[in-house]
Design a protein around this motif. Structure first.
Motif, short mmCIF file in Angstrom:
data_model
loop_
_atom_site.label_atom_id
_atom_site.label_comp_id
_atom_site.label_asym_id
_atom_site.label_seq_id
_atom_site.Cartn_x
_atom_site.Cartn_y
_atom_site.Cartn_z
N LYS A 1 0.84 -1.20 0.00
CA LYS A 1 0.00 0.00 0.00
C LYS A 1 0.87 1.25 0.00
CE LYS A 1 -4.12 -1.87 2.12
NZ LYS A 1 -5.05 -1.78 3.26
N THR A 2 0.34 2.31 -0.56
CA THR A 2 1.06 3.58 -0.64
C THR A 2 1.20 4.18 0.76
OG1 THR A 2 0.08 3.96 -2.80
CG2 THR A 2 1.08 5.85 -1.72
N LEU A 3 2.40 4.60 1.08
CA LEU A 3 2.67 5.21 2.38
C LEU A 3 2.14 6.64 2.43
CD1 LEU A 3 6.32 4.01 2.86
CD2 LEU A 3 4.46 3.57 4.46
N PRO A 4 1.65 7.09 3.58
CA PRO A 4 1.25 8.49 3.73
C PRO A 4 2.47 9.39 3.57
CG PRO A 4 0.46 7.16 5.58
CD PRO A 4 1.38 6.30 4.77
N ALA A 5 2.24 10.64 3.23
CA ALA A 5 3.33 11.59 3.03
C ALA A 5 4.18 11.71 4.29
CB ALA A 5 2.76 12.96 2.66
N GLY A 6 5.51 11.68 4.10
CA GLY A 6 6.43 11.85 5.21
C GLY A 6 6.75 10.58 5.97
N MET A 7 6.18 9.45 5.58
CA MET A 7 6.44 8.19 6.27
C MET A 7 7.38 7.31 5.44
SD MET A 7 4.95 8.35 9.06
CE MET A 7 3.76 9.36 9.87
N ASP A 8 8.19 6.48 6.13
CA ASP A 8 9.21 5.67 5.46
C ASP A 8 8.83 4.22 5.22
OD1 ASP A 8 10.86 7.89 5.51
OD2 ASP A 8 11.90 7.26 7.32
N TYR A 9 8.12 3.62 6.17
CA TYR A 9 7.85 2.18 6.06
C TYR A 9 6.62 1.80 6.87
CZ TYR A 9 9.80 1.62 10.76
OH TYR A 9 10.03 1.70 12.10
N TRP A 10 6.11 0.59 6.61
CA TRP A 10 4.99 0.04 7.36
C TRP A 10 5.53 -0.84 8.48
CZ3 TRP A 10 0.38 2.00 6.71
CH2 TRP A 10 0.00 2.49 5.47
N ALA B 1 2.03 3.19 9.70
CA ALA B 1 3.12 3.85 8.98
C ALA B 1 4.07 4.50 9.98
CB ALA B 1 2.57 4.89 8.02
N CYS B 2 5.39 4.37 9.74
CA CYS B 2 6.40 4.90 10.66
C CYS B 2 7.54 5.57 9.89
CB CYS B 2 7.01 3.79 11.50
SG CYS B 2 5.92 3.20 12.78
N ASN B 3 8.35 6.29 10.64
CA ASN B 3 9.59 6.87 10.13
C ASN B 3 10.76 6.18 10.80
OD1 ASN B 3 8.78 8.87 8.30
ND2 ASN B 3 8.22 10.23 9.98
N HIS B 4 11.84 6.00 10.07
CA HIS B 4 13.06 5.47 10.67
C HIS B 4 13.62 6.50 11.63
CE1 HIS B 4 13.08 2.67 7.18
NE2 HIS B 4 13.53 1.86 8.12
N GLN B 5 14.14 6.03 12.74
CA GLN B 5 14.76 6.92 13.71
C GLN B 5 16.20 7.19 13.27
OE1 GLN B 5 13.16 8.32 16.24
NE2 GLN B 5 11.31 7.24 15.60
N PRO B 6 16.64 8.44 13.32
CA PRO B 6 18.04 8.72 12.96
C PRO B 6 18.98 8.06 13.95
CG PRO B 6 16.98 10.69 13.82
CD PRO B 6 15.92 9.63 13.72
N ARG B 7 20.11 7.61 13.47
CA ARG B 7 21.09 6.96 14.34
C ARG B 7 21.71 7.99 15.26
NH1 ARG B 7 24.39 2.33 11.21
NH2 ARG B 7 22.60 1.33 10.26
#
Length: 105
Positions: A35-44, A88-94
């Motif tokens: 499925k298409t990710l919402p704007a600004g999100m990186d992964y499911w 939907a989530c964003n990767h956390q910066p290292r």
């Protein structure tokens, strides 16, 4: 996906039924990932719960679903409850500390 799944079937052997259940869950996960990710999100990512019934279901990781299904079959449960909700989530910066250790290694 919120589902109570029976582990008995009048025609299917238990091993084939378990394979079918695992295949349906894998198919659902893959369909949700496409499925298409919402704007600004990186992964499911998936919030999963598993138990003998909805009331006693516990939080588990997606990779543990098949293990829990096998355990339910080994315990000869008549069925089980599985809940898989996509989020939907964003990767956390290292952090810089983790990056420094990688450079030293």
């Amino acid at each position: 996906m919120k589902k109570t799944i029976a582990l008995t079937h009048p025609r299917l052997k238990p091993a084939r039924l378990v394979d079918s259940i695992k295949h349906d869950i894998k198919k659902y996960l893959n369909r949700e990932r496409r499925k298409t990710l919402p704007a600004g999100m990186d992964y499911w990512t998936f919030d999963c719960r598993f138990g003998a019934s909805e009331e006693v279901a516990e939080k588990i990781h997606t990779s543990e679903i098949n293990t829990h299904i096998d355990a339910a079959v080994a315990q000869e449960l008549p069925g089980f409850y599985v809940e898989i909700l996509a989020r939907a989530c964003n990767h956390q910066p290292r952090s810089s500390a983790a990056g420094d250790e990688a450079e030293k290694g």
